[in-house]
Design an enzyme around this catalytic site. Sequence first.
Site, PDB file in Angstrom:
ATOM      1  N   GLU A 159       0.812  -1.223   0.000  1.00 17.62           N
ATOM      2  CA  GLU A 159       0.000   0.000   0.000  1.00 17.62           C
ATOM      3  C   GLU A 159       0.841   1.266   0.000  1.00 17.62           C
ATOM      4  OE1 GLU A 159      -3.380   0.442   2.613  1.00 17.62           O
ATOM      5  OE2 GLU A 159      -3.610  -1.721   2.746  1.00 17.62           O
TER       6      GLU A 159
ATOM      7  N   ASP B 118      -2.138  -4.100   3.399  1.00 20.44           N
ATOM      8  CA  ASP B 118      -2.203  -4.167   4.865  1.00 20.44           C
ATOM      9  C   ASP B 118      -3.123  -5.300   5.345  1.00 20.44           C
ATOM     10  OD1 ASP B 118      -0.470  -2.092   5.062  1.00 20.44           O
ATOM     11  OD2 ASP B 118      -1.939  -0.587   5.645  1.00 20.44           O
TER      12      ASP B 118
ATOM     13  N   TYR C 262       1.854  -3.764  13.390  1.00 20.91           N
ATOM     14  CA  TYR C 262       0.718  -3.053  12.795  1.00 20.91           C
ATOM     15  C   TYR C 262      -0.065  -2.298  13.864  1.00 20.91           C
ATOM     16  CZ  TYR C 262      -2.980  -2.248   9.363  1.00 20.91           C
ATOM     17  OH  TYR C 262      -3.877  -1.668   8.498  1.00 20.91           O
TER      18      TYR C 262
END
Length: 663
Positions: free
Chosen positions: A7, A83, A295
């Site tokens: 991304e 993601d 994350y």
Amino acid sequence: MKLVIVESPTKCDTIGRYLGSDYKVVASKGHICDLSTRGERGLGVDINNDFKASYVVSKKQVSVVKELKDLAKKADEVILATDPDREGEAIAWHLARELNLDLKKTKRLEFHEITRISIGEAMSKPRFIDMDLVSSQEARRIIDRIIGFDLSGLIKKRIGSKSAGRVQSATLKLIAEHDAKIDKFVPEEYFEISANTNINNKDFSLNVSKVPGGLPIKNQDGGLEIFNSLTDEIKVKSISTKIVKKESKEPFTTSTLQQEAFNKLKFPTSKTQKVAQSLYEGINVNGEHMGLITYMRTDSTRLSPTFVKRAHDFITEVYGKAYIGKTKAGKKSLNEQDAHEAIRPTKNHNTPESVKGYLRPDQYNLYKLIYNRALESLMKPKTEEQMSIIFESGQVLFELQLTRALDLGYEILEDAKDRTGLTNFPDVKEGDIFPLFDKNFEQKFTQPPAHYSEAKVVHLMEEKGIGRPSTYAATIETLLKRQYVLEDAGVLKITNQGILTDTTLTKYFPDIVNVKYTADMESLLDEIATGNIKEVEVLNNFYTVFRKEYLEASELMKHDQPEEVKDKVCPVCGSKMVYAVGYNGRYIRCTNKECRHAESDPNNEAANGVLTKKKCEKCGAPLLRKKGMYGTYYVCSNYPNTCDYRIAAKFLNKKQYSFKKKN
């Protein structure tokens, strides 16, 4: 050549270096597609055909998609590594559609930290696009599009509010209800006794623990009688001690990180997410670009067994095996998905001090919070001894509570200045007498609840099950942008336009602003993601209720009469004045169509601005903070009568930039 699509562009070099020269890593730069504005009411959704969605490539992404198509044609294989969440799954699906990739053969990588080990594991265990996750994201997007287009258009036309939304409006209701309690709060009088003492040459403030009639003291005469009974000395009545073990907190979720960063660092929620994103995507440390944290969008406090083992080894190496504590199971929050680990450092040896020289101050401060919290969660508890000393003087019992650390436990990670408690207790025994001074008897009034901070709103959103970790910061940002709430030093206060919006939505669309309804919808979206319910079923049930309320409200709102301004008539013709709605919210206008006189509403905080403690450079008067077409700016509170000072917020500390009033 194998093409890997992620991304964010900042990940490309790092992942490319881990994978080697046979791979080319490029970025989609976020979503490449969105719902079109074709079809019925411009929704981009065929309501009568099982809500079939029509997608188009976003204008700003046309060149990106063209480049990706060209690269895909030359590649031996295309691998999708967006993601690891629903949005990322949807992006992967849109990439597959636009690049004509076979869903049954195209590899989908899932990793939660940008490290060589994590990327290697993802490459060794690829999966395929999870269409249940895609369906869940699509259902959310369709619901938000229908509400956004239909409901936002209606309230903009009727009351001048700029938008409404499933999560946005439910969050606004939480703030509206709380601020209404503050407005209705009636202070109650009470009286407070305070005093100090000195023990071993150190002053201590005492708390009143017991008086005749109980606390609080509500009668002034009775309180004065109690106060006058005090002498200039106090006697130790009793001493008690106890040993307490204080466990460390769980590692961070998105919500708890945003709350802690606000409370300790004064970061707005949006800033916390941006800084965390930069730490996740990677920092150049000693010539190597590496991700420092896992994350940052997660609602789980779970830590992977691999990290726990590495952390235990590190704790043993640095502090000793005795400092290892139990691994916390964590409590489940409403609608928790547990798809990702908690937010943690990717490497234990990347201590905050070792990487400080490579980070901006805000990155360092946030990384230190994340690093310490994750390691502390695996360390032994802090052991404290608590002492309670009860004193008596006249009719009053005072209490002094003291704490000292017996074993720092996890707190050994903290700076000395951040540690709590005394080293030793004062030398005190029953019957000892100490001086009593600085005695005061004060009239006090109960205070209303404090306005919600951004951190508190995030906590409530998580607690009530409104939204997902990825939407907390964005929701607050939207409420501020729409000027439904105003922010001052992190404190949120609802505006009149916010009250009008909430009142109108509550009256005509009770489900949309209902917190339970919104939480239940999140649960249904989770059920779609796990394959337990079909997307079309959820959409049909939603649309049946919403469309009925929308059509009824559209008709009923036509008959709403404008609210009359009490105790005010038009200064030009003497007719009644009513509230009307314009671009900047409510204003006041004359009901005589031939007169057309209008005035600003003095209660429109969004238009009038928020008074700040900052001073005007020209005249010294307080500055007002306002929001305009081009963002936030400050204006002198004397503007335009006696001062013409205005300045954009981003230039406030750069005196060479300011806006001058045109002659």
